[in-house]
Scaffold this motif. Structure first.
Motif, short mmCIF file in Angstrom:
data_model
loop_
_atom_site.label_atom_id
_atom_site.label_comp_id
_atom_site.label_asym_id
_atom_site.label_seq_id
_atom_site.Cartn_x
_atom_site.Cartn_y
_atom_site.Cartn_z
N LEU A 1 0.83 -1.21 0.00
CA LEU A 1 0.00 0.00 0.00
C LEU A 1 0.86 1.26 0.00
O LEU A 1 0.53 2.24 -0.67
N ALA A 2 1.97 1.23 0.73
CA ALA A 2 2.83 2.41 0.80
C ALA A 2 3.45 2.71 -0.55
O ALA A 2 3.52 3.88 -0.97
N VAL A 3 3.92 1.68 -1.24
CA VAL A 3 4.54 1.89 -2.55
C VAL A 3 3.52 2.42 -3.55
O VAL A 3 3.79 3.37 -4.30
N VAL A 4 2.34 1.82 -3.58
CA VAL A 4 1.30 2.25 -4.52
C VAL A 4 0.88 3.69 -4.23
O VAL A 4 0.79 4.53 -5.14
N TRP A 5 0.62 3.99 -2.96
CA TRP A 5 0.15 5.33 -2.61
C TRP A 5 1.20 6.39 -2.94
O TRP A 5 0.88 7.45 -3.50
N SER A 6 2.48 6.11 -2.59
CA SER A 6 3.52 7.11 -2.82
C SER A 6 3.81 7.32 -4.29
O SER A 6 4.46 8.30 -4.67
N SER A 7 3.34 6.41 -5.13
CA SER A 7 3.52 6.59 -6.57
C SER A 7 2.60 7.67 -7.12
O SER A 7 2.85 8.22 -8.19
N PHE A 8 1.53 7.97 -6.39
CA PHE A 8 0.54 8.94 -6.87
C PHE A 8 0.42 10.18 -5.99
O PHE A 8 0.01 11.23 -6.47
N PHE A 9 0.78 10.04 -4.71
CA PHE A 9 0.57 11.15 -3.79
C PHE A 9 1.85 11.46 -3.03
O PHE A 9 2.66 10.59 -2.75
N ARG A 10 2.00 12.73 -2.69
CA ARG A 10 3.20 13.18 -2.00
C ARG A 10 3.19 12.79 -0.53
O ARG A 10 4.24 12.50 0.05
N ARG A 11 1.99 12.80 0.10
CA ARG A 11 1.86 12.50 1.51
C ARG A 11 0.84 11.39 1.72
O ARG A 11 -0.03 11.17 0.89
N GLY A 12 0.94 10.73 2.86
CA GLY A 12 -0.09 9.79 3.25
C GLY A 12 -1.36 10.53 3.61
O GLY A 12 -1.34 11.74 3.88
N PRO A 13 -2.50 9.84 3.67
CA PRO A 13 -3.76 10.52 3.96
C PRO A 13 -3.78 11.23 5.30
O PRO A 13 -4.25 12.38 5.40
N LEU A 14 -3.29 10.60 6.35
CA LEU A 14 -3.29 11.26 7.66
C LEU A 14 -2.22 12.35 7.72
O LEU A 14 -2.41 13.37 8.39
N GLU A 15 -1.12 12.15 7.03
CA GLU A 15 -0.09 13.20 6.97
C GLU A 15 -0.64 14.43 6.25
O GLU A 15 -0.36 15.57 6.65
N TYR A 16 -1.42 14.21 5.21
CA TYR A 16 -2.04 15.32 4.49
C TYR A 16 -3.01 16.07 5.40
O TYR A 16 -3.00 17.31 5.46
N ALA A 17 -3.84 15.33 6.13
CA ALA A 17 -4.80 15.96 7.03
C ALA A 17 -4.08 16.74 8.13
O ALA A 17 -4.50 17.84 8.51
N LEU A 18 -2.98 16.17 8.65
CA LEU A 18 -2.22 16.85 9.69
C LEU A 18 -1.61 18.13 9.16
O LEU A 18 -1.61 19.17 9.83
N ASN A 19 -1.08 18.09 7.95
CA ASN A 19 -0.51 19.27 7.33
C ASN A 19 -1.55 20.37 7.13
O ASN A 19 -1.30 21.55 7.38
N ARG A 20 -2.73 19.97 6.68
CA ARG A 20 -3.82 20.94 6.49
C ARG A 20 -4.21 21.59 7.82
O ARG A 20 -4.45 22.80 7.88
N ALA A 21 -4.28 20.77 8.87
CA ALA A 21 -4.70 21.29 10.17
C ALA A 21 -3.73 22.32 10.72
O ALA A 21 -4.14 23.27 11.41
N THR A 22 -2.45 22.18 10.40
CA THR A 22 -1.46 23.08 10.96
C THR A 22 -1.32 24.38 10.15
O THR A 22 -0.52 25.25 10.51
N ARG A 23 -2.09 24.52 9.10
CA ARG A 23 -2.03 25.75 8.32
C ARG A 23 -2.56 26.96 9.11
O ARG A 23 -2.39 28.10 8.69
N VAL A 24 -3.16 26.68 10.26
CA VAL A 24 -3.60 27.78 11.12
C VAL A 24 -2.40 28.62 11.55
O VAL A 24 -2.55 29.80 11.89
N SER A 25 -1.21 28.04 11.50
CA SER A 25 0.00 28.77 11.90
C SER A 25 0.26 29.97 10.99
O SER A 25 0.98 30.90 11.37
N ARG A 26 -0.32 29.97 9.79
CA ARG A 26 -0.11 31.09 8.87
C ARG A 26 -0.66 32.40 9.44
O ARG A 26 -0.23 33.49 9.02
N TYR A 27 -1.58 32.30 10.38
CA TYR A 27 -2.20 33.51 10.92
C TYR A 27 -1.44 34.06 12.11
O TYR A 27 -1.85 35.06 12.71
N VAL A 28 -0.34 33.40 12.48
CA VAL A 28 0.47 33.88 13.59
C VAL A 28 1.32 35.06 13.10
O VAL A 28 2.02 34.96 12.10
N ALA A 29 1.23 36.15 13.79
CA ALA A 29 1.95 37.36 13.38
C ALA A 29 3.39 37.35 13.89
O ALA A 29 3.71 36.74 14.89
#
Length: 423
Positions: A395-423
């Motif tokens: 599954l890891a080989v197949v998924w990494s052939s099409f996507f840059r991140r794993g599904p939970l890694e992608y969700a975690l990255n999206r969630a941390t985008r709140v940091s962009r609002y830190v001044a």
């Protein structure tokens, strides 16, 4: 784009060196990392994940023979490696050679803090599934928050703090655990602990002191990982020194425990007071194996502090586990630095390591869905483990052939985008 490296470092086959540094510096500056080093970390992390598979769905080490020894190696040492690499990742997020400062630094701190909270919540949710797995994620979340203030210190200072924490915290944990066994204050704390009520766990007391991964004994692994992350692993000389350091730590940890159990009068009888299982090695095996069991809380002997077995939560255990983690990291880095052919062979394991959160959570969900029980696995136990490993690699080989991140890694990255609002 900041490194998404809390549970992943790079996607196999993608040019890590082309990614921007956490501080926004151009490629080639302090924040940049080499392809070999990053893929080496992913390889080590992949081995840690598969090692935890072995600990959770593999044969019991008590079966003996080569199979039992192989499973024994995975017991505890895989999670120690995982914790060590988590500390490595915190530094990569906040700035590896030169910590990020100003707004970039504040944003990096927020990214780590958000990840910590998410991991704690995810770990609690997985624990509530009721599997026989002691989920490590909530403990990690607390550790991340505790070590975060160290991210701007010099490597030597972080290493010194790691050394002090290894010498002091396991002893403090032992004292606190004995206090909990002999008193009622912990029960009073738990009664008023919202986390304990929501998750059906021991809450903060469990996370800090009484769980399978008590923060007080496991946070030194992360601090050690933070210190190593500041070093230039591209240098063969640095890798050689780290390998010697890792070997020395393993020798001090395991060798010191072996000597204590065989030469110091009263240590073996003292450990036996805790109810270790004499049928599977007895107290004398506690220098490296947890097949003999764990402290039961029925005794008050300090002899257990001489054990170095995984999950014994002693100074010698943490020293030995850190040494093993160093050796694995250096070995993995050295392997991938040897060329593309070697990396190609290791690609499936590297792919698992690049999506370690996904595959860690995935195997717990699979255990729940399949109704597996550690004490009563259906079919040949080794066959179950091999099926889990094969599925993860494929599954890891197949998924990494099409996507840059794993599904939970992608969700975690999206969630941390709140940091962009830190001044």
């Amino acid at each position: 784009m900041a490194h998404d490296v809390l549970f992943t470092v790079s996607a196999p086959g993608r040019p890590v060196a082309e990614r921007a540094a956490p501080t926004g510096a151009p490629v080639g500056t302090a924040g940049n990392t080499s392809v070999g080093r990053m893929v080496g970390v992913d390889l080590a992390r992949g081995l840690a994940v598969l090692g935890m598979y072995a600990a959770h769905v593999g044969p019991d080490p008590s079966v003996g023979g080569f199979q039992g020894r192989l499973m024994e190696v995975a017991q505890g040492r895989s999670s120690a490696l995982f914790a060590f690499l988590a500390g490595f990742s915190i530094v990569l997020i906040t700035g590896r050679r030169v910590p990020a400062t100003g707004r970039a630094g504040r944003q990096a701190v927020v990214r780590v803090a958000v990840r910590a909270v998410i991991l704690a919540a995810l770990g609690t949710a997985l624990t509530m599934l009721g599997t026989s797995i002691e989920v490590i994620l909530a403990y990690y979340g607390v550790c991340f928050l505790l070590v975060l203030p160290l991210h701007r210190l010099r490597p030597a200072d972080v290493a010194a703090i790691a050394a002090v924490s290894v010498l002091v915290l396991p002893q403090a944990l032992f004292v606190v655990q004995r206090s909990i066994d002999q008193g009622s204050w912990a029960e009073a704390v738990t009664r008023h602990d919202l986390l304990a009520h929501v998750g059906g766990t021991d809450g903060v007391i469990g996370l800090m002191f009484t769980g399978d991964y008590p923060v007080l004994a496991w946070v030194p692994f992360l601090i050690a990982g933070m210190a190593v992350a500041r070093l230039d692993l591209r240098s063969a000389a640095v890798r050689a020194r780290l390998a010697m350091t890792g070997g020395a730590l393993a020798l001090v940890g395991y060798g010191g425990s072996w000597l204590a159990l065989h030469l110091i009068p009263g240590v073996v009888p003292g450990i036996s007071m805790f109810g270790v299982d004499a049928e599977h090695g007895g107290a004398r095996s506690a220098w490296w194996s947890d097949a003999a069991g764990f402290p039961s809380g029925d005794g008050d002997s300090t002899s257990w502090l001489w054990a170095a077995s995984p999950h014994s939560e002693t100074t010698l255990s943490v020293i030995a586990g850190t040494g093993v983690a160093l050796l694995v990291l250096v070995g993995c880095t050295d392997v991938v630095e040897r060329g593309r052919a070697v990396r190609r062979v290791a690609t499936p394991v590297i792919a698992v390591g690049s999506m370690s959160l996904t595959f860690y959570v995935g195997h717990i969900l699979a255990i729940k869905a399949l109704g597996l029980d550690l004490d009563d696995l259906p079919g040949p136990p080794m066959g179950v483990l091999l099926a889990f490993v094969a599925a993860a690699l494929l599954l890891a080989v197949v998924w990494s052939s099409f996507f840059r991140r794993g599904p939970l890694e992608y969700a975690l990255n999206r969630a941390t985008r709140v940091s962009r609002y830190v001044a």
